[in-house]
Design a protein around this motif. Structure first.
Motif, short mmCIF file in Angstrom:
data_model
loop_
_atom_site.label_atom_id
_atom_site.label_comp_id
_atom_site.label_asym_id
_atom_site.label_seq_id
_atom_site.Cartn_x
_atom_site.Cartn_y
_atom_site.Cartn_z
N ALA A 21 2.95 -0.33 7.57
CA ALA A 21 4.24 0.24 8.26
C ALA A 21 5.13 -0.69 9.00
O ALA A 21 6.02 -0.55 9.31
CB ALA A 21 3.80 1.30 9.62
N PHE A 28 3.44 7.43 7.70
CA PHE A 28 2.70 8.72 7.97
C PHE A 28 1.26 8.57 7.15
O PHE A 28 0.67 9.46 6.94
CB PHE A 28 3.41 9.72 7.10
N ILE A 63 0.39 7.77 4.35
CA ILE A 63 0.47 8.28 2.76
C ILE A 63 -0.04 7.16 1.96
O ILE A 63 -0.50 7.36 0.87
CB ILE A 63 2.08 8.70 2.72
N SER A 64 0.71 5.96 2.09
CA SER A 64 0.35 4.96 1.28
C SER A 64 -0.59 3.79 1.62
O SER A 64 -0.86 3.90 3.02
CB SER A 64 1.67 3.80 1.05
N ASP A 97 8.14 0.37 4.05
CA ASP A 97 7.63 1.47 3.29
C ASP A 97 7.41 2.43 4.22
O ASP A 97 6.50 2.47 4.83
CB ASP A 97 5.89 0.91 2.72
N ASP A 98 8.49 3.51 4.12
CA ASP A 98 8.33 4.23 5.04
C ASP A 98 7.18 5.37 5.13
O ASP A 98 6.62 5.97 6.15
CB ASP A 98 9.74 5.37 5.08
N SER A 99 6.69 5.51 3.89
CA SER A 99 5.44 6.41 3.75
C SER A 99 4.14 5.89 4.41
O SER A 99 3.23 6.85 4.70
CB SER A 99 5.05 6.62 2.17
N ALA A 100 4.00 4.56 4.73
CA ALA A 100 2.98 3.99 5.47
C ALA A 100 3.02 4.50 6.81
O ALA A 100 2.13 4.52 7.49
CB ALA A 100 2.91 2.65 5.40
#
Length: 185
Positions: free
Chosen positions: A129, A122, A124-125, A117-120
């Protein structure tokens, strides 16, 4: 008659060389188990940009991110080396254990696939990561019985350091130290 041991015409089969080296290591470790423990230190340094110079003893590598992440792609990403560590360690371990047991594996191919989950990365989610799911695909070219091969691979995975580092929880600690920046002109 020339001595056989030092003859340049004698070619040692690679599997025989691997087996002899492995058996020698096992013998030394059994004789002095306390010498089998080690600590390795690998260092990473980032200065300008995101390129990270990695050093460990006489070896070094460069890691970087692509332009889309702010890097210059001067080397593979850290994830490349993480997956490479698993694929390489498993492939080498399978080959060395086969040779030690007298099995002929002509080719060992290991692929590692990971979902993220690439948003993790940053924040964001609310997810992690870390890898969400990891799959290993192991293909071995050999005439050995498939049951024997699968048993060997199963035993290897229970001993492989980088497979286990990914699979099993471990003690991990960190220490942070700050040093003042001194501006010089």
């Amino acid at each position: 008659m020339a001595p056989i041991c030092n003859s340049p015409d004698v070619v040692i089969d690679p599997d025989t060389r691997i087996r002899e080296a492995q058996l020698s290591v096992v013998s030394r470790m059994k004789a002095a188990p306390e010498k089998a423990r080690s600590t390795l230190r690998t260092c990473g340094e980032v200065n300008e940009g995101l390129a990270c110079r990695i050093t460990q003893g006489k070896f070094n590598a460069v890691l970087d991110l692509g332009p889309g992440m702010g890097g210059n792609a001067t080397g593979p990403s850290p994830g490349f080396f993480g997956r490479a560590a698993i694929a390489g360690c498993v492939a080498i371990a399978v080959k060395m254990h086969a040779a030690r047991e007298g099995l002929r594996f002509n080719h060992v191919d290991v692929a590692v696939e990971m979902d993220f989950d690439d948003s993790a990365l940053f924040g964001i989610s609310g997810g992690s990561a870390g890898p969400l799911d990891t799959r290993l695909y192991i293909e071995i070219e050999t005439n050995a019985d498939s049951g024997i091969v699968k048993d060997l691979v199963s035993r290897v995975l229970e001993m492989d350091p980088w497979f286990l580092a990914l699979r099993d929880p471990q003690n991990v600690s960190s220490e942070v130290k700050t040093v003042p920046f001194i501006w010089s002109q």
